[in-house]
Design a protein around this motif. Sequence first.
Motif, PDB file in Angstrom:
ATOM      1  N   ARG A 134      21.620 -15.636  -9.309  1.00 16.10           N
ATOM      2  CA  ARG A 134      20.554 -15.190  -8.650  1.00 16.10           C
ATOM      3  C   ARG A 134      19.585 -16.301  -8.090  1.00 16.10           C
ATOM      4  O   ARG A 134      19.168 -16.011  -6.919  1.00 16.10           O
ATOM      5  N   LYS A 135      19.376 -17.276  -8.609  1.00 18.00           N
ATOM      6  CA  LYS A 135      18.602 -18.295  -8.280  1.00 18.00           C
ATOM      7  C   LYS A 135      19.499 -19.130  -7.312  1.00 18.00           C
ATOM      8  O   LYS A 135      18.739 -19.756  -6.348  1.00 18.00           O
ATOM      9  N   VAL A 136      20.796 -19.220  -7.661  1.00 17.01           N
ATOM     10  CA  VAL A 136      21.681 -19.992  -6.747  1.00 17.01           C
ATOM     11  C   VAL A 136      21.421 -19.364  -5.364  1.00 17.01           C
ATOM     12  O   VAL A 136      21.438 -19.860  -4.156  1.00 17.01           O
ATOM     13  N   VAL A 137      21.643 -17.959  -5.152  1.00 17.20           N
ATOM     14  CA  VAL A 137      21.779 -17.268  -4.085  1.00 17.20           C
ATOM     15  C   VAL A 137      20.284 -17.643  -3.418  1.00 17.20           C
ATOM     16  O   VAL A 137      20.540 -17.727  -2.144  1.00 17.20           O
ATOM     17  N   ALA A 138      19.188 -17.376  -3.829  1.00 16.47           N
ATOM     18  CA  ALA A 138      17.991 -17.660  -3.239  1.00 16.47           C
ATOM     19  C   ALA A 138      17.760 -19.133  -2.802  1.00 16.47           C
ATOM     20  O   ALA A 138      17.265 -19.029  -1.670  1.00 16.47           O
ATOM     21  N   ALA A 139      18.277 -19.920  -3.585  1.00 19.46           N
ATOM     22  CA  ALA A 139      18.094 -21.459  -2.846  1.00 19.46           C
ATOM     23  C   ALA A 139      19.051 -21.480  -1.729  1.00 19.46           C
ATOM     24  O   ALA A 139      18.689 -22.364  -0.600  1.00 19.46           O
ATOM     25  N   ALA A 140      20.481 -20.877  -1.789  1.00 18.82           N
ATOM     26  CA  ALA A 140      21.202 -21.084  -0.695  1.00 18.82           C
ATOM     27  C   ALA A 140      20.785 -20.433   0.635  1.00 18.82           C
ATOM     28  O   ALA A 140      21.147 -20.906   1.760  1.00 18.82           O
TER      29      ALA A 140
ATOM     30  N   ALA B 276      26.159 -12.384   2.896  1.00 15.20           N
ATOM     31  CA  ALA B 276      26.979 -11.887   1.971  1.00 15.20           C
ATOM     32  C   ALA B 276      26.576 -12.125   0.592  1.00 15.20           C
ATOM     33  O   ALA B 276      26.583 -11.044  -0.300  1.00 15.20           O
ATOM     34  N   MET B 277      26.249 -13.280   0.424  1.00 18.02           N
ATOM     35  CA  MET B 277      25.716 -13.615  -1.030  1.00 18.02           C
ATOM     36  C   MET B 277      24.594 -12.791  -1.171  1.00 18.02           C
ATOM     37  O   MET B 277      24.471 -12.389  -2.414  1.00 18.02           O
ATOM     38  N   LEU B 278      23.558 -12.588  -0.149  1.00 20.26           N
ATOM     39  CA  LEU B 278      22.379 -11.888  -0.647  1.00 20.26           C
ATOM     40  C   LEU B 278      22.684 -10.363  -0.924  1.00 20.26           C
ATOM     41  O   LEU B 278      22.067  -9.738  -1.744  1.00 20.26           O
ATOM     42  N   VAL B 279      23.599  -9.886  -0.187  1.00 18.05           N
ATOM     43  CA  VAL B 279      23.952  -8.651  -0.332  1.00 18.05           C
ATOM     44  C   VAL B 279      24.478  -8.174  -1.909  1.00 18.05           C
ATOM     45  O   VAL B 279      24.220  -7.335  -2.491  1.00 18.05           O
ATOM     46  N   GLU B 280      25.616  -9.436  -1.856  1.00 22.51           N
ATOM     47  CA  GLU B 280      26.040  -9.075  -3.293  1.00 22.51           C
ATOM     48  C   GLU B 280      25.274  -9.236  -4.440  1.00 22.51           C
ATOM     49  O   GLU B 280      25.111  -8.594  -5.621  1.00 22.51           O
ATOM     50  N   SER B 281      24.180 -10.117  -4.333  1.00 17.36           N
ATOM     51  CA  SER B 281      23.018 -10.157  -5.484  1.00 17.36           C
ATOM     52  C   SER B 281      22.338  -9.110  -5.428  1.00 17.36           C
ATOM     53  O   SER B 281      22.053  -8.747  -6.724  1.00 17.36           O
ATOM     54  N   PHE B 282      21.769  -8.801  -4.290  1.00 17.06           N
ATOM     55  CA  PHE B 282      20.819  -7.445  -4.394  1.00 17.06           C
ATOM     56  C   PHE B 282      21.628  -6.166  -4.822  1.00 17.06           C
ATOM     57  O   PHE B 282      21.070  -5.422  -5.870  1.00 17.06           O
ATOM     58  N   GLY B 283      22.887  -6.078  -4.467  1.00  9.47           N
ATOM     59  CA  GLY B 283      23.881  -5.049  -4.948  1.00  9.47           C
ATOM     60  C   GLY B 283      23.908  -4.861  -6.504  1.00  9.47           C
ATOM     61  O   GLY B 283      23.833  -3.840  -7.285  1.00  9.47           O
ATOM     62  N   ARG B 284      24.087  -6.167  -7.068  1.00  9.31           N
ATOM     63  CA  ARG B 284      24.254  -6.131  -8.578  1.00  9.31           C
ATOM     64  C   ARG B 284      22.860  -5.929  -9.113  1.00  9.31           C
ATOM     65  O   ARG B 284      23.155  -5.025 -10.350  1.00  9.31           O
ATOM     66  N   ASP B 285      21.807  -6.255  -8.703  1.00  2.71           N
ATOM     67  CA  ASP B 285      20.492  -5.906  -9.311  1.00  2.71           C
ATOM     68  C   ASP B 285      20.234  -4.310  -9.032  1.00  2.71           C
ATOM     69  O   ASP B 285      19.761  -3.723 -10.095  1.00  2.71           O
TER      70      ASP B 285
END
Length: 261
Positions: free
Chosen positions: A178-184, A211-220
């Motif tokens: 999640r932190k990696v995605v936010a920084a990216a 796509a990274m953001l959707v995956e991260s939010f979707g998992r949460d």
Amino acid sequence: MPTVRSGPRIGLTAQLAVLAALAATVGLSPAGWLVGVGYGVVTCLALNQGLHRAGASRLGPADRVTLTRAILVGAVTALVVDSFDRPAPVGLLVTVSAVALLLDAVDGQVARRTGTVSALGARFDMEVDAFLILVLSVYVAPSAGAWVLAIGAMRYVFVAAMVVLPWLDGPLPSRYWRKVVAAAQGVLLAVAAARVLPEPWTTLVLVAALAMLVESFGRDVAWRWRHRPAVAPEPVTVPPRLPVRALAASSGGSVHSDWRP
């Protein structure tokens, strides 16, 4: 309203000084001034309210680093608003954004090394990150497409959805990805803003960020759905059962039943 503490006051003063420096060097339109000052005032008041609720009298070492980042984000915000009327100084905008992104890796380390990790500091850091991503997506959208705004708006849509779906609110398990995605998000948007890549590659970078953001939010969202509070069923009131004789008396006759008193 609680008394404004020295930290937020210093931050607002520094924000005004940075805006004045921009106006004296690259120029700043009235709209850029207005939004920049408004951002500084809102940040000052929100941070002061956070300190009051946390019962803290001053900012910690890591909070000062985050406040510096917030001031830089205010400068980026003013430049982006200024770009609506005239070409923005891209080099300066990207450089200031890059410094703010680099400092994002500093405040967390400072908090851990000084033992000053706090809920306020984590929230302050998250809000600064989210707003920088929003502002950069607004800057990139005219050239890349309005769909880029989804990158900056996703976190705010998620927060708004908590009002309608309360099960979305609550703590989440710590997850490094999640932190990696936010920084990216900030890094990839800054690359797109710099316009150093051919247009197809810029689009690919932005698609990867979304796509990274959707995956991260979707998992949460999936995790919170699986762990949402169970709704207790409403209790069913069962009327008391009367003996056969009482039923017969109330009906004026005999009652035939297999129930035994």
